[in-house]
Write a protein that holds these residues in place. Structure first.
Motif, PDB file in Angstrom:
ATOM      1  N   LYS A 238       0.855  -1.189   0.000  1.00 29.58           N
ATOM      2  CA  LYS A 238       0.000   0.000   0.000  1.00 29.58           C
ATOM      3  C   LYS A 238       0.889   1.236   0.000  1.00 29.58           C
ATOM      4  N   HIS A 239       0.814   1.983  -1.092  1.00 25.81           N
ATOM      5  CA  HIS A 239       1.615   3.191  -1.265  1.00 25.81           C
ATOM      6  C   HIS A 239       0.653   4.323  -1.570  1.00 25.81           C
TER       7      HIS A 239
ATOM      8  N   ALA B 224       7.147   6.127   1.559  1.00 26.76           N
ATOM      9  CA  ALA B 224       6.812   5.097   2.544  1.00 26.76           C
ATOM     10  C   ALA B 224       5.707   4.200   2.007  1.00 26.76           C
ATOM     11  N   PHE B 225       5.701   2.950   2.441  1.00 27.29           N
ATOM     12  CA  PHE B 225       4.611   2.047   2.064  1.00 27.29           C
ATOM     13  C   PHE B 225       4.437   0.978   3.128  1.00 27.29           C
ATOM     14  N   LEU B 226       3.273   0.312   3.071  1.00 30.72           N
ATOM     15  CA  LEU B 226       3.024  -0.821   3.959  1.00 30.72           C
ATOM     16  C   LEU B 226       3.165  -2.104   3.157  1.00 30.72           C
TER      17      LEU B 226
ATOM     18  N   ILE C  80       1.566  -5.745   3.206  1.00 34.99           N
ATOM     19  CA  ILE C  80       0.370  -6.347   3.795  1.00 34.99           C
ATOM     20  C   ILE C  80       0.262  -7.808   3.385  1.00 34.99           C
TER      21      ILE C  80
ATOM     22  N   THR D 265      -0.661  -6.259   8.740  1.00 31.83           N
ATOM     23  CA  THR D 265       0.464  -5.449   8.281  1.00 31.83           C
ATOM     24  C   THR D 265       1.757  -6.196   8.607  1.00 31.83           C
TER      25      THR D 265
ATOM     26  N   ALA E 114       6.926  -2.204   7.606  1.00 29.25           N
ATOM     27  CA  ALA E 114       7.016  -0.808   7.216  1.00 29.25           C
ATOM     28  C   ALA E 114       8.060  -0.742   6.110  1.00 29.25           C
ATOM     29  N   GLY E 115       7.706  -0.135   4.982  1.00 29.20           N
ATOM     30  CA  GLY E 115       8.619  -0.081   3.848  1.00 29.20           C
ATOM     31  C   GLY E 115       9.076   1.335   3.565  1.00 29.20           C
TER      32      GLY E 115
END
Lengths: 448, 299
Positions: A338-339, A398-400, A402, A409, A412-413
């Motif tokens: 998710k971005h 930043a992105f998640l 999942i 989650t 943390a990316g």
């Protein structure tokens, strides 16, 4: 109206974080009488003679039973100068993921050490996580200074050792402030302590009230993830088509030329709309609705960016992951990313390195990444994403990660991000800059 | 340069961002709306988030039947004024058909959980907005903005997801839902300051008025369908106002002369009691009362 500082605490278990937070709330008169009565009662029940201020923040039953903090607690206090949103994060090793959570939105972090123990393993780990997540300002609170007889030499030794570590992580010396405190007795938390005449710096609260908070650097590039398309289709607004979102970075003005990604369509901003009326200009942190001059096909997940300085659109990029799940990551894992407002399928094609935050070294090509481990990976996405390097835009870099199966989650990316020690690792894909952590990361916008 | 954003501007933008994320990611969101100040604020923010389009979700009120008349009138007036859709789940209906039983003490606050969960299931709501704030209570201080609930509506602290940056993860399995708290980072004072700034109307009982009240457990309660004073309790005529609005059986009034928003703000700023501690019997049951109720599926 005062401005807002978002801060996080970090430190090892038993360093007295909850007590320090309790002290800040207590001494800024943010604790109201009934809450305080409850703490007095609970302290007395436990046979304590003075109130245990940590009971103000340890909220869950199991936390009070074990005397530890398990989950991030959010606290709110205000002085005449500022409002504060404080994320009190647990120190237990298995709950380090909460430190990552608190740090992701923090503009400043208070790192606690026990004056008797000095800089320990957990201090180094937490400082590395804070640096990785780009928290611009650090405070090292040397706590329990009363238990080393307010000894200046001890404080100086710990400060020096920590400065060396923070500098190695990329902090400039003026972004790190050291304060000798006793959370339990209150020395140098809100009031200057008579016990530390050798310390002439600010108290913790004075520093929090006055530290400059660069909400958004003036030269940050404009980024606007489209969250929702507003189309009323009512008689008064028959042709209204607005793109709703929160400005992630930079500013936008009416008449600005923009590009819509990933499609690459260009247009100009015709109107910046809000319920309270149109604006000439909007800045990072503001929720607005943009209307463009051209009738384009734009939907949730698209990114509107400054036409002159667009992010890279790519389906392959390098990233650093803070792995937050008990299920380990192995190469080839299929996940969701998710971005901004877009969620896409992705494959972690390669584990390039695992960061050893104790030795500030890296291990090449690890076979897996486990809970609380930080690693450099290569990612391929099913659809191209408009990504920035994390240190040039903390929001759009930043992105998640999942879990597609249960929705949890996993990580943390951070696009392209890495600690100096990881920058030696080869970076070969076209996406994501590998901007090293330099002094100017102190200007990274933590955003709202 | 744009005008600097105040704390209230930032809180408003954050809440609007949360509303829009939910609209973008969920199929059937609903806003819990009681007519109280926090849920009235939620509706105001939802209107702002989607303007000039209508709010794309309905409202749900779990009505204990023990509400203040002024609040129910206000609720219906807000719905009519903004053209909103309201679903009402009446606790009385659950009692009438035997799904719930009246408690011996007459309070219906704990009875709200079942109608809430039944409504979520029957309407297939997948995101439920609530006005909860983290400053209200210690267990709420650990609540996420997106709070995952299992198919029994229960909150499991250890299954809550880390919330990173402002990227919210709303994924859930069939039967699960997410409670969403756009006011998480607001304090009671922020709420009042914002109500003043925006000129938001509230039920009249939030401002000082004359009422017959009696003292029970240190709180001023008023007579109503939830029961009245016991023989040993004396009814007095007092100038009071309500700081929170909930089930009449457990919501106490405070003695107050604050008759307009400015006076209320001054009173809240100077208050030495939290709003729940001052006025809510339901939170006084035990040290972990709120945590226990959340685990059962309460907000």
């Amino acid at each position: 109206m005062s401005d807002l500082l978002r801060l996080a605490t970090a430190g090892s278990v038993d360093d007295g974080k909850s007590t320090l937070v309790g002290r800040l709330l207590y001494d800024t008169k943010s604790v109201l009488a009934d809450t305080l009565d409850a703490v007095h009662r609970a302290s007395a029940d436990r046979g304590l003679t003075t109130p245990d201020l940590s009971l103000l923040v340890d909220g869950l039953r199991s936390e009070r039973e074990q005397g530890i903090t398990i989950d991030v607690a959010y606290r709110y206090f205000a002085t005449d100068k500022r409002s504060f949103v404080l994320a009190d994060t647990p120190g237990h090793v298995q709950y380090t993921r909460n430190t990552v959570t608190g740090a992701s939105t923090a503009q400043l972090a208070i790192l606690l050490v026990d004056a008797r123990k000095g800089v320990i393993e957990q201090t180094r780990r937490h400082a590395a996580v804070l640096a990785l997540l780009g928290v611009p300002q650090l405070v090292l609170a040397v706590n329990k200074i009363d238990l080393v007889d307010f000894d200046e030499t001890t404080f100086a030794r710990i400060s020096k050792e920590f400065t060396a570590h923070a500098t190695a992580l990329g902090y400039s010396p003026d972004a790190v402030v050291h304060i000798p405190v006793s959370a339990l007795a209150g020395d140098n938390v809100v009031e200057h302590s008579a016990n530390t005449p050798w310390y002439s710096g600010p108290t913790l609260l004075e520093h929090l009230e006055s530290v400059p908070v660069e909400a958004d650097p003036h030269d940050a590039v404009f980024r606007f993830p489209v969250q929702y398309v507003i189309r009323p289709r009512t008689p008064e607004h028959l042709d209204y088509r607005g793109y709703a979102g929160l400005v992630a970075s930079g500013t936008v003005k009416v008449g600005d030329e923009v590009v819509v990604l990933p499609a690459g369509l260009r247009s100009t901003v015709e109107k910046i709309d809000t319920y309270d009326g149109p604006l000439d200009e909007a800045a990072a942190g503001q929720s607005v609705t943009l209307l463009l001059a051209d009738d384009l096909d734009i939907s949730r997940g698209d990114l509107i960016a400054a036409a002159g300085t667009p992010p890279q659109v790519t389906d392959e990029f390098d990233a650093t992951l803070c792995w937050l799940s008990e299920k380990p990551l192995t190469p080839g894992a299929r996940v969701l990313v998710k971005h901004g407002a877009r969620t896409v399928q992705a494959i972690v094609t390669e584990l390039r390195a695992r960061f050893d935050e104790q030795r500030l070294a890296s291990v090449d090509s690890p076979s897996s990444l486990g809970l609380n481990e930080i690693g450099r990976v290569a990612i391929r996405t099913a659809e191209p994403l408009p990504v920035d390097g994390y240190y040039s835009s903390r929001r759009t870099g930043a992105f998640l990660v999942i879990d597609a199966a249960d929705g949890g989650t996993l990580a943390a990316g951070l696009v392209g991000a890495g600690l100096p020690v990881l920058d030696g690792v080869d970076s070969c894909t076209e996406g994501g800059s590998t901007a090293p952590l330099t002094d100017d990361h102190a200007l990274v916008s933590p955003g709202p | 340069m744009p005008t600097p954003q105040t704390t209230l501007d930032r809180l408003e933008s954050e809440a609007i961002h949360i509303f829009r994320e939910v609209a973008g990611e969920f199929d059937r969101p609903v806003i819990l709306f009681s007519g109280g100040k926090d849920s009235t604020l939620l509706v105001h923010l939802a209107i702002k988030a989607f303007w000039p389009a209508p709010v794309p979700f309905p409202l749900l009120h779990v009505d204990t039947g023990h509400n203040f008349d002024e609040v129910i009138e206000f609720r219906d007036q807000v719905v009519a004024q903004h053209g909103l859709r309201l679903e009402v789940a009446k606790v009385q209906d659950w009692i009438d058909d035997g799904r719930l039983e009246e408690r011996p003490d007459g309070t219906r606050n704990p009875l709200q959980t079942v109608p809430l969960l039944d409504s979520i299931t029957s309407h297939k709501y997948d995101a439920v907005f609530g006005g909860g704030r983290r400053d209200e209570e210690r267990a709420r201080a650990k609540e996420r903005i997106f709070s995952l609930r299992n198919s029994f509506g229960q909150w499991e602290p250890r299954r809550q997801r880390p919330e990173l940056w402002n990227l919210y993860n709303g994924r859930h399995r069939a039967g699960e839902h997410v409670r969403v708290f756009p006011l998480s980072n607001w304090t009671e004072l922020d709420v009042w300051n914002y109500i003043e700034r925006e000129g938001i109307e509230l039920p009249s009982i939030y401002y000082s008025h004359q009422r017959d009240v009696y003292l029970r457990d240190g709180m001023w309660l008023t007579e109503g369908p939830w029961g009245g004073p016991r023989p040993e309790e004396t009814v007095l005529h007092k100038t009071i106002r309500y700081r929170t609005v909930g089930d009449g059986s457990c919501t106490g009034a405070v003695e107050s002369e604050a008759s307009d928003i400015r006076e209320v703000i001054a009173e809240v700023a100077a208050s030495r009691l939290t709003e729940r501690g001052a006025t809510r019997a339901d939170d006084r049951l035990s040290e972990a009362a709120m945590e226990d109720r959340k685990r059962e599926g309460y907000f």
